[in-house]
Scaffold this active site. Structure first.
Site, short mmCIF file in Angstrom:
data_model
loop_
_atom_site.label_atom_id
_atom_site.label_comp_id
_atom_site.label_asym_id
_atom_site.label_seq_id
_atom_site.Cartn_x
_atom_site.Cartn_y
_atom_site.Cartn_z
N HIS B 81 -1.20 24.13 -5.24
CA HIS B 81 -0.47 22.87 -5.05
C HIS B 81 -1.33 21.88 -4.27
O HIS B 81 -1.48 20.72 -4.67
CB HIS B 81 0.85 23.14 -4.34
CG HIS B 81 1.53 21.91 -3.82
ND1 HIS B 81 2.19 21.03 -4.65
CD2 HIS B 81 1.63 21.39 -2.57
CE1 HIS B 81 2.68 20.02 -3.92
NE2 HIS B 81 2.35 20.22 -2.65
N ASP B 110 -17.28 -4.66 -18.10
CA ASP B 110 -17.02 -3.22 -18.06
C ASP B 110 -17.59 -2.69 -16.75
O ASP B 110 -18.05 -3.47 -15.91
CB ASP B 110 -17.69 -2.50 -19.25
CG ASP B 110 -16.97 -1.19 -19.59
OD1 ASP B 110 -16.81 -0.37 -18.67
OD2 ASP B 110 -16.57 -1.00 -20.75
N TRP B 146 -5.52 25.32 0.64
CA TRP B 146 -6.49 24.37 0.07
C TRP B 146 -7.65 24.15 1.03
O TRP B 146 -8.69 23.63 0.65
CB TRP B 146 -5.82 23.04 -0.30
CG TRP B 146 -5.71 22.05 0.82
CD1 TRP B 146 -4.73 22.00 1.75
CD2 TRP B 146 -6.62 20.97 1.12
NE1 TRP B 146 -4.98 20.97 2.63
CE2 TRP B 146 -6.12 20.32 2.26
CE3 TRP B 146 -7.79 20.50 0.53
CZ2 TRP B 146 -6.76 19.22 2.84
CZ3 TRP B 146 -8.42 19.40 1.11
CH2 TRP B 146 -7.90 18.78 2.24
N SER B 174 -18.05 14.97 -10.36
CA SER B 174 -17.26 13.93 -11.00
C SER B 174 -16.95 12.80 -10.02
O SER B 174 -17.12 11.61 -10.33
CB SER B 174 -15.96 14.55 -11.53
OG SER B 174 -14.98 13.58 -11.71
N SER B 175 -16.52 13.16 -8.81
CA SER B 175 -16.17 12.13 -7.82
C SER B 175 -17.39 11.32 -7.41
O SER B 175 -17.31 10.11 -7.24
CB SER B 175 -15.58 12.77 -6.57
OG SER B 175 -14.41 13.41 -6.88
N HIS B 258 -11.91 15.07 6.82
CA HIS B 258 -11.25 13.93 7.43
C HIS B 258 -11.52 12.62 6.70
O HIS B 258 -10.59 11.90 6.37
CB HIS B 258 -11.45 13.79 8.93
CG HIS B 258 -10.42 12.85 9.45
ND1 HIS B 258 -9.10 13.23 9.62
CD2 HIS B 258 -10.45 11.53 9.67
CE1 HIS B 258 -8.39 12.19 9.96
NE2 HIS B 258 -9.18 11.14 10.00
N GLU B 260 -12.05 12.44 3.74
CA GLU B 260 -11.30 12.63 2.50
C GLU B 260 -9.89 12.04 2.61
O GLU B 260 -9.38 11.45 1.66
CB GLU B 260 -11.23 14.13 2.16
CG GLU B 260 -10.27 14.51 1.05
CD GLU B 260 -10.73 14.08 -0.34
OE1 GLU B 260 -11.91 13.71 -0.48
OE2 GLU B 260 -9.91 14.13 -1.26
N TYR B 262 -9.00 9.51 4.21
CA TYR B 262 -9.10 8.06 4.04
C TYR B 262 -9.47 7.70 2.61
O TYR B 262 -9.08 6.65 2.11
CB TYR B 262 -10.07 7.46 5.06
CG TYR B 262 -9.51 7.63 6.44
CD1 TYR B 262 -8.36 6.94 6.80
CD2 TYR B 262 -10.04 8.53 7.33
CE1 TYR B 262 -7.77 7.13 8.02
CE2 TYR B 262 -9.46 8.73 8.57
CZ TYR B 262 -8.33 8.03 8.91
OH TYR B 262 -7.74 8.23 10.11
N SER B 273 -1.87 -4.24 -0.38
CA SER B 273 -2.30 -5.57 0.05
C SER B 273 -2.30 -6.57 -1.10
O SER B 273 -2.34 -7.78 -0.88
CB SER B 273 -3.70 -5.51 0.66
OG SER B 273 -3.72 -4.61 1.73
N HIS B 307 -10.45 16.76 15.32
CA HIS B 307 -9.05 16.79 15.71
C HIS B 307 -8.23 17.74 14.82
O HIS B 307 -7.07 17.97 15.08
CB HIS B 307 -8.43 15.39 15.77
CG HIS B 307 -8.28 14.70 14.46
ND1 HIS B 307 -8.36 13.34 14.32
CD2 HIS B 307 -8.07 15.17 13.21
CE1 HIS B 307 -8.19 13.01 13.06
NE2 HIS B 307 -8.01 14.10 12.37
N HIS B 308 -8.85 18.28 13.77
CA HIS B 308 -8.19 19.33 12.99
C HIS B 308 -8.43 20.69 13.62
O HIS B 308 -7.94 21.69 13.11
CB HIS B 308 -8.73 19.34 11.55
CG HIS B 308 -8.46 18.06 10.81
ND1 HIS B 308 -7.34 17.87 10.06
CD2 HIS B 308 -9.16 16.92 10.73
CE1 HIS B 308 -7.35 16.66 9.53
NE2 HIS B 308 -8.45 16.06 9.93
N THR B 333 -5.39 0.72 11.96
CA THR B 333 -4.28 1.02 11.06
C THR B 333 -3.08 0.17 11.43
O THR B 333 -2.37 -0.36 10.56
CB THR B 333 -3.91 2.52 11.12
OG1 THR B 333 -5.12 3.27 11.11
CG2 THR B 333 -3.07 2.93 9.96
N LYS B 336 -3.35 -3.29 10.09
CA LYS B 336 -2.95 -3.38 8.67
C LYS B 336 -1.45 -3.53 8.55
O LYS B 336 -0.94 -4.41 7.86
CB LYS B 336 -3.42 -2.13 7.92
CG LYS B 336 -4.91 -2.11 7.73
CD LYS B 336 -5.29 -1.33 6.50
CE LYS B 336 -6.63 -1.75 5.97
NZ LYS B 336 -6.61 -2.74 4.94
N ARG B 455 3.45 26.74 9.20
CA ARG B 455 3.33 26.40 7.79
C ARG B 455 2.80 27.60 7.02
O ARG B 455 2.38 28.58 7.60
CB ARG B 455 2.41 25.19 7.62
CG ARG B 455 0.99 25.45 8.03
CD ARG B 455 0.16 24.19 8.10
NE ARG B 455 -0.24 23.72 6.79
CZ ARG B 455 -1.38 23.07 6.55
NH1 ARG B 455 -2.20 22.78 7.54
NH2 ARG B 455 -1.69 22.66 5.36
#
Ligand SMILES: [Cu+2]
Lengths: 378, 532
Positions: B81, B110, B146, B174-175, B258, B260, B262, B273, B307-308, B333, B336, B455
């Site tokens: 998931h 293009d 994950w 790919s990314s 991290h 990622e 963002y 926006s 921080h993780h 943030t 925004k 979790r």
């Protein structure tokens, strides 16, 4: 649309209200240590700061959504920049954050002060149990879940402390600074007891230091806090805090344990002990039916190990399989228990017939296990 | 540079062909709109697969005890998931939006590298086929979450882990190609007069995201390669027994992980926006500050990964630094959010479905931001870490954040893409069911997390039952809501009789994509527009 929102909010409040009535825990526990108290205060401070900011931001937002609708004839203004206001809403949040960072820093400094402890306990995480070693008292034991598989599978009603009960809780004296040296033997676990305000990862190869100072006698429960494989949910932590005298008594009665007797046991005795110990130590993976949960946890019914040569069976259980959940049980269980479990597995689920057909012994005595231990050491 | 590229493309497109027919159109296409469509459909299919897994998880958690699946399979479900939603839904959907929109927004014919574009999409179905294949392998499937922490994924990982590693490599390739293409396109293909500070926020956000991807996807590739080496070539990067360090894994992973997050949210910021000003009929407030805030968030995103890992036994100095840096991200943030609110303030508001989803984003992403701020406080983090509080937090920023932004974008630009206006009634039903389902599912998770539920557990103590049941009910409401979305998409894409929609579908819309006919022709801006 407003009506929908309002109705939804009322619905949520009703929901929360009913559950509060049901005395369901909603918030972080205040806990019973100075640190858990500080952490709770910090958590509430953060929460209230968020509430205030939320009320202001959502207030302006909801006001605008109601007031400036085109359907009510609102005409759009044309402003789109204002340096002053950008500076204001950069500075004010920054100052609020500084205000939060200061108490957080102070609490953190307290947490890291591990000096002047009166007792040191080494905590080791295993797949899926905890080991506690009282380094100065010479006490050492494993702590395993006692909730039965029948309760998990819904064949029996669940107890009050379903999944939060163990055979041997960690016992600590109250009002004493207890140092914890936390590590793991296989994968990463995390030793977490919310009421004690502590969560510390148990990492193989590392010894992490943390401490607790329990102020009230009682039983405090927690769970492993880092995914550690299939039975991650089934390795709870139970801490029993007792007055100093009771703790001293506990130390005395647990230190002078008689050596394990290697005298032969009756077959019925072996089977009875084997069944209880199997259900405690093995059934979570291999199941009460002996069918396991393939492919991760192989069956013991008609397996090559339980129906093979008896010496190989004993040393398999003693040494385990590295890199899997099958552990080396040599350090975890004594000779009597191992003999009982192996006897039980060699006789259950139709294994006895296969063993008899191949003239394999179906009874293992404590002395056999002890001999296998000695020859493994060589 | 930009001129030569542009000229080559004009020469290539001179013969004004339409799309090919049949399957070949989709296999060999180099058209940015086709590839955008492929990405979006791929992501949509993955959303339903990943969503079905989430529902299996929620059914198992409906009550304590074994409900339908065993713990091993439960872990496989949470692992798949997470991987599917991050790498298969949000990232491809954002790439699909970029493909469709960036050329139309900057006045380019293009993408700059159309063949690379085709390849970067077509790697994905194979990468995910490989990932799904692990579920059917005779050794157990992937069950380490994950985040695949070592040593659970190295020494203790099942044989299928190797397929997972290769699959991650393909997704990463790919990314990287998609990001490269987008960055090159934005630098070189802007129409004359499209200066940096005229770029729509969506383009700006993707430019920054592109750089983030280019910087961290190779780190992820390095991480899984080290795993592969540990598993098969007798290295010990992550094994303490061989002199390595299990924590090195977490450092490398979160140095990718991290930024990622963002990568997953910044393009969403861009979408919001662009949508909020349209339905407020008022220009975006503080455009330049929005751009600066995006860049600052991206830069700070690189220096907060630990921080993780606050509970891993980090020294106090590291914890303090990472706490301060993390809290600092709340400032840009916040800018925004404040600017979006200021855009709405004194506007002339209407509430079409894209605007509803944008507002849902604004409310609920902010809630996710609040819990994020609380998570940054290290001592409190000791209690929050790896509890359902974290699950609630990241679903508020990823579901009501990234996913709502994607849904808002689809509603917003779908009429331009297909020439068909969706049914506003069904759109509104979709929105309200989604909001109710989303909050019923994830809001109670704050409570059970604070009360101490870890979790990634398939079974839980009795006191967590009530809120888990509410969450399960909510998840089904959310799941059913997406069927309305499915209906809208299929109806818009496959309706034969097209309505006559104006070029500028929305009254308050601005931007080059609203100057071309509706539906957008197969080739657009073959001669670059002049922007005054
Ligand atoms: Cu564990």
């Amino acid at each position: 649309m407003q009506h929908c929102i309002i109705r939804f909010i009322i619905f949520c409040f009703c929901l929360i209200a009913t559950t509060v009535w049901g005395a369901v825990p909603l918030n972080m526990p205040v806990g019973v240590t100075p640190i858990s108290q500080d952490v709770y205060d910090l958590h509430m401070a953060g929460f209230y700061v968020c509430c205030v900011i939320g009320i202001i931001v959502f207030g302006v937002l909801i006001y605008s959504l109601v007031k400036y609708r085109k359907s009510k004839g609102a005409k759009a203004a044309h402003f789109h920049e204002h340096l002053g206001i950008e500076i204001i809403w950069t500075t004010i949040p920054f100052l609020i954050l500084v205000g939060l960072a200061i108490p957080a820093t102070l609490v953190l400094a307290k947490i890291h002060n591990t000096s002047e402890s009166a007792l040191t306990i080494k905590v080791t995480g295993y797949q899926w149990k905890w080991k506690y070693e009282y380094l100065d008292q010479g006490i050492r034991f494993f702590s395993t879940l006692t909730t039965s598989l029948d309760q998990i599978n819904g064949k029996m009603p669940k107890n009050e402390w379903y999944l939060l009960e163990v055979d041997n809780p960690m016992v600590v004296p109250v009002n004493t600074k207890v140092n914890l040296l936390i590590t793991a033997d296989d994968v990463i676990h995390s030793w977490w007891v919310p009421d004690l305000g502590i969560k510390q990862d148990a990492i193989p190869g590392y010894i992490n230091e943390n401490w607790i100072f329990v102020t009230q006698p009682g039983v405090y429960r927690g769970q492993c806090g880092e995914l550690c494989g299939a039975n991650h949910a089934f390795m709870p932590i139970v801490v029993k805090a007792v007055p100093q005298e009771e703790f001293n008594q506990w130390v005395i009665s647990n230190r002078n344990m008689a050596p394990i007797s290697l005298a032969p046991m009756k077959e019925s005795e072996l089977l009875a002990l084997g069944k209880t110990e199997y259900e405690k130590n093995c059934a979570m993976c291999h199941q009460n039916t002996g069918l396991g949960l393939p492919p991760t946890f192989p069956p013991l019914k008609k397996s090559r190990v339980t129906t093979g040569p008896v010496n190989a069976d004993v040393s398999f259980v003693l040494t385990g399989v590295p890199g899997t959940a099958m552990q080396a049980f040599a350090d975890q269980l004594d000779d009597r228990t191992l003999a009982a479990i192996i006897t039980y597995t060699r006789q259950s689920w139709g294994n006895d017939e296969i063993n008899k057909r191949h003239n394999q012994p179906t009874v293992v005595q404590p002395l056999d296990v002890e001999n296998a231990r000695q020859s493994n050491k060589k | 540079m930009s001129e030569t590229l542009a000229h080559q493309h004009e020469a290539h497109d001179d013969h004004h062909h339409g799309p090919e027919h049949g399957i070949k159109r989709w296999l060999f296409t180099t058209n940015h709109k086709d590839i955008g469509t492929l990405y979006l459909f791929f992501s949509f299919i993955m959303l339903f697969i990943g969503g079905a897994m989430a529902l299996i998880i929620r059914v198992e958690l409906f009550e304590p005890g074994r409900v339908i699946i065993n713990p091993e399979f439960f872990n496989q479900m949470t692992t798949m998931h997470g991987l599917i939603m991050v790498f298969g839904v949000i990232m491809p959907a954002m790439a699909g939006l970029a493909n469709w929109l960036i050329p139309m927004m900057i006045g380019a014919p293009d993408m700059a590298l159309p063949r690379l574009n085709n390849w970067s999409f077509w790697l994905l179905p194979f990468a995910f086929a490989l990932l799904f294949s692990t579920m059917f392998m005779s050794g157990p499937g992937l069950a380490f979450g994950w985040t695949f922490y070592a040593p659970l994924s190295t020494t203790y990982g099942p044989p299928s882990t190797d397929f997972f590693i290769f699959s991650i490599h393909m997704m990463g390739a790919s990314s990287i190609m998609a990001a490269l293409n987008i960055v090159v396109t934005i630098f070189n293909m802007r129409a004359p007069g499209m200066t940096w500070f005229k770029l729509p926020m969506f383009v700006w956000s993707w430019l920054v995201t592109g750089f983030l991807l280019l910087a961290v996807m190779p780190v992820l590739a390095g991480c899984v390669t080290m795993m592969l080496m540990d598993r098969h070539f007798h290295t010990s990067f992550f094994s303490a027994a061989g002199g390595g360090d299990p924590l090195l894994f977490q450092h490398v992973f979160w140095f990718f992980g991290h930024p990622e997050v963002y990568i997953l949210i910044l393009p969403g910021f861009g979408v919001i926006s662009d949508i909020i000003p349209t339905f407020s009929r008022k220009p975006l407030f503080g455009y330049r500050f929005m751009v600066y805030a995006t860049i600052i968030i991206a830069i700070l995103g690189f220096i907060v990964w630990m921080h993780h890992m606050f509970t891993t036994g980090a020294p106090i100095a590291a914890q303090l630094y990472f706490m301060y840096a993390t809290m600092l991200i709340a400032v840009p943030t916040g800018i925004k959010v404040f600017n979006w609110v200021a855009t709405i303030y004194k506007g002339s508001l209407t509430f079409e479905t894209p605007m509803l989803f944008a507002l849902g984003f604004l409310f609920m992403f902010t809630i996710g931001g609040f819990s994020g701020l609380m998570l940054g406080l290290v001592p409190a983090d000791y209690q929050y870490r790896d509890s359902y509080f974290v699950v609630a937090h990241f679903h508020y920023v990823l579901v009501s954040g990234s996913l709502f932004a994607i849904i808002a974008a689809v509603y917003f630009w779908l009429p331009k893409w297909t020439g068909h206006m969706y049914s506003e009634t069904i759109g509104q039903i979709h929105f309200w069911l989604s909001v109710i389902g989303m909050n019923l599912t994830f809001f109670p998770m704050h409570f059970i997390g604070l009360a101490g539920m870890p979790r990634r557990i398939p079974d839980y103590p009795l006191q967590f039952t009530d809120f888990n049941q509410i969450a399960t009910v909510g998840s089904f409401i959310f799941g059913i809501a997406q069927l309305f979305f499915l209906y809208i998409i299929l109806k818009s894409c496959f309706t034969k009789s097209k309505q006559h929609l104006p070029d500028k579908v929305w009254e308050g819309a601005h931007g080059l994509e609203w100057t071309i006919p509706t539906p957008a022709p197969y080739h657009t801006f073959e001669t670059a527009p002049i922007i005054k």
